[in-house]
Write an enzyme that holds these catalytic residues in place. Structure first.
Site, PDB file in Angstrom:
ATOM      1  N   ASP A 137      -5.720   6.390  -0.654  1.00 13.56           N
ATOM      2  CA  ASP A 137      -5.075   5.622   0.412  1.00 13.56           C
ATOM      3  C   ASP A 137      -6.105   4.925   1.308  1.00 13.56           C
ATOM      4  O   ASP A 137      -5.744   4.083   2.126  1.00 13.56           O
ATOM      5  CB  ASP A 137      -4.187   6.556   1.246  1.00 13.56           C
ATOM      6  CG  ASP A 137      -3.173   5.812   2.100  1.00 13.56           C
ATOM      7  OD1 ASP A 137      -3.013   4.599   1.891  1.00 13.56           O
ATOM      8  OD2 ASP A 137      -2.553   6.463   2.959  1.00 13.56           O
ATOM      9  N   ASP A 190       0.842  -1.198   0.000  1.00  7.20           N
ATOM     10  CA  ASP A 190       0.000   0.000   0.000  1.00  7.20           C
ATOM     11  C   ASP A 190       0.877   1.248   0.000  1.00  7.20           C
ATOM     12  O   ASP A 190       1.324   1.710   1.048  1.00  7.20           O
ATOM     13  CB  ASP A 190      -0.913  -0.017   1.230  1.00  7.20           C
ATOM     14  CG  ASP A 190      -1.831   1.201   1.280  1.00  7.20           C
ATOM     15  OD1 ASP A 190      -1.926   1.923   0.257  1.00  7.20           O
ATOM     16  OD2 ASP A 190      -2.446   1.428   2.341  1.00  7.20           O
ATOM     17  N   LYS A 217       1.719   7.929   0.366  1.00  4.95           N
ATOM     18  CA  LYS A 217       2.155   7.980   1.764  1.00  4.95           C
ATOM     19  C   LYS A 217       3.558   8.578   1.857  1.00  4.95           C
ATOM     20  O   LYS A 217       4.328   8.490   0.897  1.00  4.95           O
ATOM     21  CB  LYS A 217       2.222   6.548   2.336  1.00  4.95           C
ATOM     22  CG  LYS A 217       0.884   5.887   2.581  1.00  4.95           C
ATOM     23  CD  LYS A 217       1.071   4.493   3.154  1.00  4.95           C
ATOM     24  CE  LYS A 217      -0.257   3.794   3.399  1.00  4.95           C
ATOM     25  NZ  LYS A 217      -1.093   4.458   4.422  1.00  4.95           N
ATOM     26  N   ARG A 266     -11.034  -0.602   2.279  1.00  2.00           N
ATOM     27  CA  ARG A 266     -12.501  -0.703   2.326  1.00  2.00           C
ATOM     28  C   ARG A 266     -13.086  -0.920   0.933  1.00  2.00           C
ATOM     29  O   ARG A 266     -14.135  -1.556   0.795  1.00  2.00           O
ATOM     30  CB  ARG A 266     -13.070   0.557   3.002  1.00  2.00           C
ATOM     31  CG  ARG A 266     -12.809   1.831   2.259  1.00  2.00           C
ATOM     32  CD  ARG A 266     -12.925   3.075   3.125  1.00  2.00           C
ATOM     33  NE  ARG A 266     -11.796   3.228   4.048  1.00  2.00           N
ATOM     34  CZ  ARG A 266     -11.671   4.216   4.925  1.00  2.00           C
ATOM     35  NH1 ARG A 266     -12.617   5.148   5.015  1.00  2.00           N
ATOM     36  NH2 ARG A 266     -10.622   4.296   5.716  1.00  2.00           N
ATOM     37  N   GLU A 289      -7.974   2.512   0.659  1.00  5.61           N
ATOM     38  CA  GLU A 289      -8.230   1.511  -0.383  1.00  5.61           C
ATOM     39  C   GLU A 289      -8.763   0.182   0.143  1.00  5.61           C
ATOM     40  O   GLU A 289      -9.462  -0.540  -0.560  1.00  5.61           O
ATOM     41  CB  GLU A 289      -6.931   1.255  -1.177  1.00  5.61           C
ATOM     42  CG  GLU A 289      -5.957   0.238  -0.569  1.00  5.61           C
ATOM     43  CD  GLU A 289      -5.372   0.641   0.781  1.00  5.61           C
ATOM     44  OE1 GLU A 289      -5.407   1.840   1.110  1.00  5.61           O
ATOM     45  OE2 GLU A 289      -4.896  -0.247   1.510  1.00  5.61           O
ATOM     46  N   ASP A 305       0.310  -4.969   4.696  1.00  3.59           N
ATOM     47  CA  ASP A 305      -1.075  -4.518   4.591  1.00  3.59           C
ATOM     48  C   ASP A 305      -1.990  -5.645   4.080  1.00  3.59           C
ATOM     49  O   ASP A 305      -3.159  -5.423   3.798  1.00  3.59           O
ATOM     50  CB  ASP A 305      -1.149  -3.284   3.680  1.00  3.59           C
ATOM     51  CG  ASP A 305      -2.336  -2.394   3.999  1.00  3.59           C
ATOM     52  OD1 ASP A 305      -2.896  -2.515   5.104  1.00  3.59           O
ATOM     53  OD2 ASP A 305      -2.706  -1.589   3.126  1.00  3.59           O
TER      54      ASP A 305
END
Ligand code: BES
Ligand code: MN
Ligand code: ZN
Length: 483
Positions: A329, A252, A259, A333, A331, A270
């Site tokens: 970010d 991620d 990030k 969900r 992502e 992640d």
């Protein structure tokens, strides 16, 4: 899968150091002979070793080396015994005792199994990428001396699949993202078919055909194909299945909402939710539980490139609901939404537990002590929390509700993928709840604080913890044998 500890079962003593237990209250020692006992008692007194639980002392007696292990007030069981076993392995590593024997008669069988399990879990290490042997590369063996070698060996073989499942999850979490990308993760799942699991992989073309627009939107900036893996264990006849759902973001970066560089390497884990689900399915199949369980994981890589999803894009989920992607970010969900819809439409589960390293905000709320638990169902919540307490994978229930859900309102689509600046773990859970159909009992575990540990614990070395494997395994067990 790398355990440094092997077990052997022998009907007669072997030529190796002996594990001797000491009870703190009675001073009782289980030594080889009265002479040895007297010697140990004297040495313990001189060293002020009083047999506190989990304390150890190595001694050299006329009858060979011994490791004295304190058991406090004695007769511990369950996780206390596992933690004791974990400390025992740490001792073997430190001393070092590469070979140790213990008389099975000093423990009740279930306590012995727990001690062995804890020591085994503690002996895990991930060493695939060292080209030179580790410093003291301790490969240890613990011999159980008993006249019931077959029985005890069978009992251990019935217990071991739980730890195999934990190790599977840890391995997946440890793997770097250049090695473990979605298709490779799916291959590792397929390798579990030998446990009796039925594995089905939906590749990117299949996902497009099905219409998983939210999941595919997350993966579209990556050169790695996305995938969904379904793992089936049908040990329970015609019953509706329990479903376990995992977030599998193999890396991620944040996508276009990128990030910061510092700490970004952590985002290789992640996929900790998906790893936990995969490990749990491995354990359940290995133990041949009499339940129907579906494991399903969404595997993607969240990268920024010329084809990546932009902030402000609108995607259509498999459920038909549309989402305005304010922050690329957020992502996890999006991935879970489509997996949840697919799961419910196809399998009509009686309960759903999802696990996801979903929000940094859960670390703000709960630190690293508990996973965050969100749910639409008090009974299932209690069952998950109870299972977690039993295996020391605890969770803490968080609030939900309309006021939080309202923060997801979008001006141009059915919802946004983020809420306001506060309560980020809760609005994330509210987002997921929008994809739960017919009030199916559902628990969401936010494990962002649990998938990886920076410190060693007795049965969990630092690094990928395998969190959730034991919790989910216990949940399914308790379902079968309510307490
Ligand atoms: N994978 C992260 C959450 C995370 C953070 C896991 C730290 C483990 C440790 C997740 O995809 C994420 O980026 N969440 C955002 C959500 C925000 C954009 C609403 C976050 O927590 O900052
Ligand atoms: Mn993210
Ligand atoms: Zn993420």
């Amino acid at each position: 899968m790398s355990a440094r500890l092997r077990f052997e079962f022998s009907s007669s003593p072997i030529d190796a150091a002996r594990l001797v237990l000491m009870h703190a209250d009675t001073g009782f020692l289980h030594a080889a002979s009265p002479a040895q006992e007297a010697f140990i008692a004297k040495a313990c007194e001189a060293a002020e070793f009083i047999g506190k639980t989990g304390s150890f002392m190595a001694l050299y007696t006329d009858e060979g080396p011994v490791l004295v292990g304190g058991i406090g007030s004695g007769l511990f069981a369950g996780m206390a015994a596992e933690n004791w076993g974990g400390k025992l392995f740490a001792q073997m590593k430190a001393a070092p005792f590469s070979q140790l024997q213990v008389d099975a008669a000093v423990f009740a069988d279930d306590v012995l199994m727990s001690v062995m399990g804890g020591a085994y879990a503690a002996s895990y290490h991930f060493i695939h990428y060292f080209t030179k042997p580790e410093k003291p590369a301790l490969e240890a063996s613990l011999t159980i001396t008993t006249d019931r070698t077959d029985d005890l060996s069978d009992e251990w073989m019935a217990r071991k699949p739980l730890y195999d499942g934990v190790f599977t999850a840890r391995d997946l979490v440890f793997e770097p993202a250049n090695i473990l990308y979605p298709v490779e993760f799916a291959k590792r799942c397929q390798a579990l078919e030998n446990t009796g699991l039925e594995i089905e992989v939906l590749d990117e073309a299949a996902l497009e055909k099905i219409g998983m627009g939210a999941l595919l939107g997350v993966g579209q900036g990556s050169v790695r194909d996305s995938a969904v893996v379904i793992m089936k264990w049908m040990g329970g006849g015609d019953e509706a299945p329990i479903a376990l759902v995992g977030k599998g973001v193999c890396f991620d970066t944040g996508g276009i909402s990128i990030k910061p560089a510092k700490g970004m390497e952590d985002m290789k884990w992640d996929m900790g939710g998906a790893a936990g689900v995969t490990g749990a399915m491995h354990a359940l199949a290995g133990r041949k539980v009499k339940q129907n369980v579906i494991g399903i994981i969404g595997l993607v890589e969240n990268m920024p490139d010329g084809n990546a999803q932009r902030p402000g894009d609108v995607v259509t989920t498999l459920s038909g609901q549309t989402v305005e992607v304010i922050n690329t970010d957020a992502e996890g969900r999006l991935v879970l939404a489509d997996v949840l819809t697919y799961l419910q439409d196809r399998f009509k589960p009686k309960a759903i537990v999802d696990m996801a390293t979903l929000t940094g905000a859960i670390l703000v709320s709960l630190g690293k002590e508990h996973a965050g638990l969100f749910s639409n169902d008090d009974t299932l919540s209690e069952a998950v929390m109870q299972a977690g307490r039993e295996v020391e994978e605890t969770s803490w229930r968080m609030p939900m509700g309309k006021a939080y859900d309202n923060m997801l309102k979008s001006h141009i689509a059915d919802m946004k993928n983020i809420g306001g600046p506060y309560g980020g773990s809760i609005t994330a859970a509210c987002f997921l709840e929008r994809f739960i159909e017919n009030d199916t009992p559902w628990v969401h575990l936010d494990i962002a604080g649990k998938a990886w540990s920076d410190k060693d614990r007795p049965t969990v070395p630092k690094g990928g913890t395998g969190y959730g494997v034991r919790l989910l395994n216990q949940l399914v067990d308790n379902w079968q044998n309510p307490k």
